[in-house]
Design an enzyme around this catalytic site. Structure first.
Site, PDB file in Angstrom:
ATOM      1  N   ARG A  99       0.799  -1.181  -0.019  1.00  0.00           N
ATOM      2  CA  ARG A  99       0.013  -0.107   0.084  1.00  0.00           C
ATOM      3  C   ARG A  99       0.962   1.247   0.141  1.00  0.00           C
ATOM      4  O   ARG A  99       2.033   1.389   0.559  1.00  0.00           O
ATOM      5  CB  ARG A  99      -0.924   0.148   1.348  1.00  0.00           C
ATOM      6  CG  ARG A  99      -1.965   1.001   1.400  1.00  0.00           C
ATOM      7  CD  ARG A  99      -2.751   1.085   0.525  1.00  0.00           C
ATOM      8  NE  ARG A  99      -3.924   1.951   0.910  1.00  0.00           N
ATOM      9  CZ  ARG A  99      -5.034   2.118  -0.198  1.00  0.00           C
ATOM     10  NH1 ARG A  99      -5.354   1.819  -1.210  1.00  0.00           N
ATOM     11  NH2 ARG A  99      -6.214   2.707   0.611  1.00  0.00           N
ATOM     12  N   THR A 132      -8.959   0.743  -9.759  1.00  0.00           N
ATOM     13  CA  THR A 132      -8.575  -0.924  -9.089  1.00  0.00           C
ATOM     14  C   THR A 132      -8.703  -2.067  -9.924  1.00  0.00           C
ATOM     15  O   THR A 132      -9.358  -1.898 -11.039  1.00  0.00           O
ATOM     16  CB  THR A 132      -9.302  -1.040  -7.914  1.00  0.00           C
ATOM     17  OG1 THR A 132      -9.142   0.308  -7.232  1.00  0.00           O
ATOM     18  CG2 THR A 132      -9.073  -2.096  -7.030  1.00  0.00           C
ATOM     19  N   THR A 143      -4.194  -0.959  -7.156  1.00  0.00           N
ATOM     20  CA  THR A 143      -4.842   0.124  -7.584  1.00  0.00           C
ATOM     21  C   THR A 143      -4.024   1.451  -7.685  1.00  0.00           C
ATOM     22  O   THR A 143      -2.908   1.378  -7.100  1.00  0.00           O
ATOM     23  CB  THR A 143      -5.800   0.508  -6.699  1.00  0.00           C
ATOM     24  OG1 THR A 143      -6.951   1.297  -7.107  1.00  0.00           O
ATOM     25  CG2 THR A 143      -5.536   0.928  -5.341  1.00  0.00           C
ATOM     26  N   ASN A 203      -6.085   3.864  -7.184  1.00  0.00           N
ATOM     27  CA  ASN A 203      -7.358   4.681  -7.138  1.00  0.00           C
ATOM     28  C   ASN A 203      -8.327   5.042  -7.938  1.00  0.00           C
ATOM     29  O   ASN A 203      -8.663   4.086  -8.532  1.00  0.00           O
ATOM     30  CB  ASN A 203      -6.826   5.847  -5.790  1.00  0.00           C
ATOM     31  CG  ASN A 203      -8.314   6.254  -4.900  1.00  0.00           C
ATOM     32  OD1 ASN A 203      -9.009   5.187  -4.708  1.00  0.00           O
ATOM     33  ND2 ASN A 203      -8.397   7.263  -4.311  1.00  0.00           N
ATOM     34  N   ASP A 258      -8.024   8.509   0.216  1.00  0.00           N
ATOM     35  CA  ASP A 258      -8.476   7.256   1.114  1.00  0.00           C
ATOM     36  C   ASP A 258      -8.497   7.572   2.546  1.00  0.00           C
ATOM     37  O   ASP A 258      -8.852   6.787   3.339  1.00  0.00           O
ATOM     38  CB  ASP A 258      -7.971   5.935   0.499  1.00  0.00           C
ATOM     39  CG  ASP A 258      -8.471   5.078  -0.572  1.00  0.00           C
ATOM     40  OD1 ASP A 258      -9.675   5.887  -0.934  1.00  0.00           O
ATOM     41  OD2 ASP A 258      -8.021   4.123  -1.027  1.00  0.00           O
ATOM     42  N   SER A 275      -7.824   1.269   3.202  1.00  0.00           N
ATOM     43  CA  SER A 275      -8.664   0.653   1.996  1.00  0.00           C
ATOM     44  C   SER A 275      -9.568  -0.310   2.146  1.00  0.00           C
ATOM     45  O   SER A 275      -9.840  -0.932   3.209  1.00  0.00           O
ATOM     46  CB  SER A 275      -7.222  -0.271   1.339  1.00  0.00           C
ATOM     47  OG  SER A 275      -7.734  -0.848   0.279  1.00  0.00           O
ATOM     48  N   SER A 276     -10.198  -0.702   1.104  1.00  0.00           N
ATOM     49  CA  SER A 276     -11.530  -1.610   1.072  1.00  0.00           C
ATOM     50  C   SER A 276     -11.066  -2.643   0.461  1.00  0.00           C
ATOM     51  O   SER A 276     -11.721  -3.809   0.235  1.00  0.00           O
ATOM     52  CB  SER A 276     -12.748  -0.898   0.478  1.00  0.00           C
ATOM     53  OG  SER A 276     -13.260   0.036   1.317  1.00  0.00           O
ATOM     54  N   GLY A 290     -13.815  -1.312  -7.175  1.00  0.00           N
ATOM     55  CA  GLY A 290     -14.830  -0.683  -6.913  1.00  0.00           C
ATOM     56  C   GLY A 290     -15.001  -0.020  -5.377  1.00  0.00           C
ATOM     57  O   GLY A 290     -16.059   0.076  -4.911  1.00  0.00           O
ATOM     58  N   GLY A 291     -13.888   0.627  -4.996  1.00  0.00           N
ATOM     59  CA  GLY A 291     -13.825   1.196  -3.854  1.00  0.00           C
ATOM     60  C   GLY A 291     -14.605   0.245  -2.739  1.00  0.00           C
ATOM     61  O   GLY A 291     -14.386  -0.824  -2.571  1.00  0.00           O
TER      62      GLY A 291
HETATM   63  O1  DON Z   1      -8.081   1.159  -1.502  1.00  0.00           O
HETATM   64  C1  DON Z   1      -9.285   1.332  -1.686  1.00  0.00           C
HETATM   65  O2  DON Z   1     -10.160   0.786  -1.234  1.00  0.00           O
HETATM   66  C2  DON Z   1      -9.406   2.237  -3.046  1.00  0.00           C
HETATM   67  N1  DON Z   1      -8.426   2.915  -3.494  1.00  0.00           N
HETATM   68  C3  DON Z   1      -9.810   1.271  -4.373  1.00  0.00           C
HETATM   69  C4  DON Z   1     -10.304   2.327  -5.541  1.00  0.00           C
HETATM   70  C5  DON Z   1     -11.086   1.541  -6.376  1.00  0.00           C
HETATM   71  O3  DON Z   1     -11.644   0.220  -6.205  1.00  0.00           O
HETATM   72  C6  DON Z   1     -11.490   2.005  -7.511  1.00  0.00           C
HETATM   73  N2  DON Z   1     -12.276   1.656  -8.478  1.00  0.00           N
HETATM   74  N3  DON Z   1     -13.651   1.839  -8.553  1.00  0.00           N
END
Ligand code: DON
Length: 558
Positions: free
Chosen positions: A89, A367, A385, A387, A409, A438-439, A459-460
């Site tokens: 990360r 991501t 990712t 991001n 984030d 992060s998720s 997908g966040g």
């Molecule tokens: O680490 C995370 O949770 C986010 N930066 C992930 C970003 C992400 O999945 C973008 N996609 N839609």
């Protein structure tokens, strides 16, 4: 199992033969990366080498999602049976400050998303190198050389890539170096079918192959990045790059109806909340609910809501804050589940109080996800990712490296929402060298100690919900790997208090859910996941029809 018609056209391939000649399985977000990984397996590399090759290839063909300018998490099952987690990360630069995105009392959302201040210290390259060195058969250089050739020769722009370019062209135009690569001379994005060449990125990959990751973290790349930061109001320095370290962590291990779930620990919230949500579901007869029913969507949403309320309060970088292990305690999950009623949505005011408090803590002291497995028993779930789409939008001049915007984030201020509408608190406040929460949820599902599924998503925050959905589909509904990804998805992240649903649920479900007190928002699709699995002695590989990925079983002699 029942699933929405449009997802039945799932882009999955199962090409294995029946005589045990299969070398493993691969699923990634881009067919070219899937092919790269399959070729590694066919050339004597293991699943780790294949995952590394796929990740480096994705940095070329899918660079708007991930790359060496960003970060990643890996959960792996090694041939000997050990489970490991590797944290690549990004970290906040040493010059980052708690209120760096607040001016005159106002949050500046754009500053944490676009340009120099948005950038965290990249970790992906260090992680891939560590992974290859410790558990691969091939040196990192081999994967770099192959991906470099691709960057140089050029790649065909996919419809998805072209759509992203259309969406981000105006933002990319702010950065001449990025515009020179990703846009045509008239400032518009490349169209689907056109060839995108990235000679600078090719040269960067080759320089790293020749000089090692020092070239990036201590050499010419670090110098160029610092110079660009200075000229553009950033705070990231050469020293930040030199001090970057990956971390080997203990995976979060939980169980669900006797199956083992290995997820990524903090600074991801993924493993904790996938585990926690499953703990809550364990007390319900999930398999008896209709796969497209309002009951299932309601139950998933109510469990997710409780988990995300805890996320907002408790979760952050375990090197800076204590994240209670009690969050994944079975008793705590059962206690939270007691608050769930099937006849109505119960508002959740705030976080819970997991047992053990902060004493028994983890780690004590746009991501992409890819899944690879080999016949020796190495399984890799890797989520990477930069991001959001095209990250900070900035490319370090002369290097082709697109920088992340992972600083978004962090919780830039208690109660302020980030790009994904997530709120956070003290635990995820910005601090020098801290990792943003992060998720990402690279996850392995095991039965009797044998891996049966490697899954994860993009997908966040919906990554957590997608991963839970896939595990529930396999465990509760006996789904195949492809069916697990096709299953209709639902997401609830506590704030906003909204149940987000795809198509694919029963027609009556939305009305029923509103009658139970949910505010429902319909979306065409939630995220994109990739998975490989093993069922009945056969490999399965599946990529999400919501994305452009592909899955394949690698065949050939061993
Ligand atoms: O680490 C995370 O949770 C986010 N930066 C992930 C970003 C992400 O999945 C973008 N996609 N839609």
């Amino acid at each position: 199992m029942r699933h929405g018609g449009r997802w039945v056209l799932l882009a999955w391939l199962v090409l294995g033969d029946a005589w045990g000649g299969d070398l493993g399985a691969v699923a990634t977000g881009h067919p070219v990366a899937t092919r790269a990984a399959v070729e590694v397996l066919q050339s004597g590399g293991n699943a780790i080498d294949a995952a590394v090759a796929a990740a480096l290839t994705l940095g070329v063909v899918d660079g708007h999602n991930s790359g060496i300018g960003g970060g990643c998490f890996v959960v792996a099952h090694l041939a000997g049976g050990r489970l490991v987690a590797l944290d690549g990360r990004e970290t906040a630069p040493a010059g980052a400050t708690r209120e760096m995105f607040v001016r005159d009392g106002e949050v500046m959302p754009e500053a944490s998303l676009t340009g120099a201040l948005a950038v965290g210290v990249p970790g992906q390259l260090a992680a891939l190198e560590a992974l290859a060195r410790r558990h691969g058969r091939w040196p990192l250089a081999r994967g770099l050389e192959r991906a470099a050739a691709l960057a140089e020769a050029g790649m065909e722009v996919t419809p998805g890539y072209a759509a992203r370019l259309r969406g981000e062209a105006a933002a990319l135009r702010q950065f001449p170096e990025s515009a020179a690569i990703f846009l045509r001379s008239d400032g518009s994005g490349w169209e689907a079918g056109e060839i995108l060449r990235q000679p600078d990125l090719a040269a960067t990959y080759r320089a790293i192959a020749a000089g090692g990751t020092r070239w990036f973290y201590r050499g010419p790349f670090a110098q160029r990045l610092e110079a660009w930061m200075r000229a553009n109001g950033g705070v990231l320095t050469r020293r930040d790059l030199r001090r970057y370290r990956v971390r080997w962590r203990e995976p979060v291990i939980t169980t669900y109806r006797g199956w083992t779930v290995a997820g990524f620990p903090p600074p991801s919230s993924g493993g904790v909340h996938v585990g926690q949500i499953l703990r809550m579901l364990e007390g319900f007869e999930v398999g008896a609910l209709g796969a497209g029913s309002a009951d299932l969507a309601h139950l998933l949403g109510e469990a997710m809501k409780r988990a995300f309320a805890d996320r907002a309060h408790w979760l952050g970088d375990p090197d800076f804050v204590r994240v209670p292990k009690g969050l994944v305690d079975a008793g705590y999950g059962a206690a939270l589940a007691k608050g769930i009623r099937m006849d109505r949505a119960v508002p959740v005011e705030g976080h819970g109080e997991p047992p053990g408090g902060e004493v028994d803590a983890f780690g004590k002291r746009h991501t992409t996800h890819l899944s690879v497995a080999d016949a020796d028993g190495n399984w890799v779930a890797l989520t990477a990712t930069i991001n959001t789409s095209f990250g900070s939008k900035a490319v370090v001049p002369g290097t082709g490296v697109l920088l992340n915007n992972q600083m978004d984030d962090f919780s830039v201020r208690p109660g302020a929402t980030n790009f994904f509408g997530l709120v956070g608190a003290e635990a995820n406040a910005i601090a020098p060298r801290k990792r943003p929460l992060s998720s990402m949820s690279p996850t392995l599902l095991l039965r009797d100690d044998a891996p049966v599924l490697a899954v994860g998503a993009a997908g966040g925050p919906t990554i957590i919900s997608q991963t839970v959905r896939a595990v529930v589909a396999v465990v509760d509904f006996g789904a195949t790997t492809a069916e697990a990804l096709a299953a209709a998805r639902v997401h609830h992240q506590w704030r906003p208090d909204t149940l987000v649903m795809e198509g694919g649920w029963d027609d009556a479900a939305e009305g029923e859910l509103e009658a139970r007190g949910h505010r429902v928002r319909r979306v065409p699709a939630l995220g994109a996941a990739q998975a490989v699995g093993r069922r009945g002695g056969r490999w399965e590989a599946a990529a999400d029809a919501r994305g452009e990925g592909s899955g394949a079983v690698a065949t050939g002699g061993r």
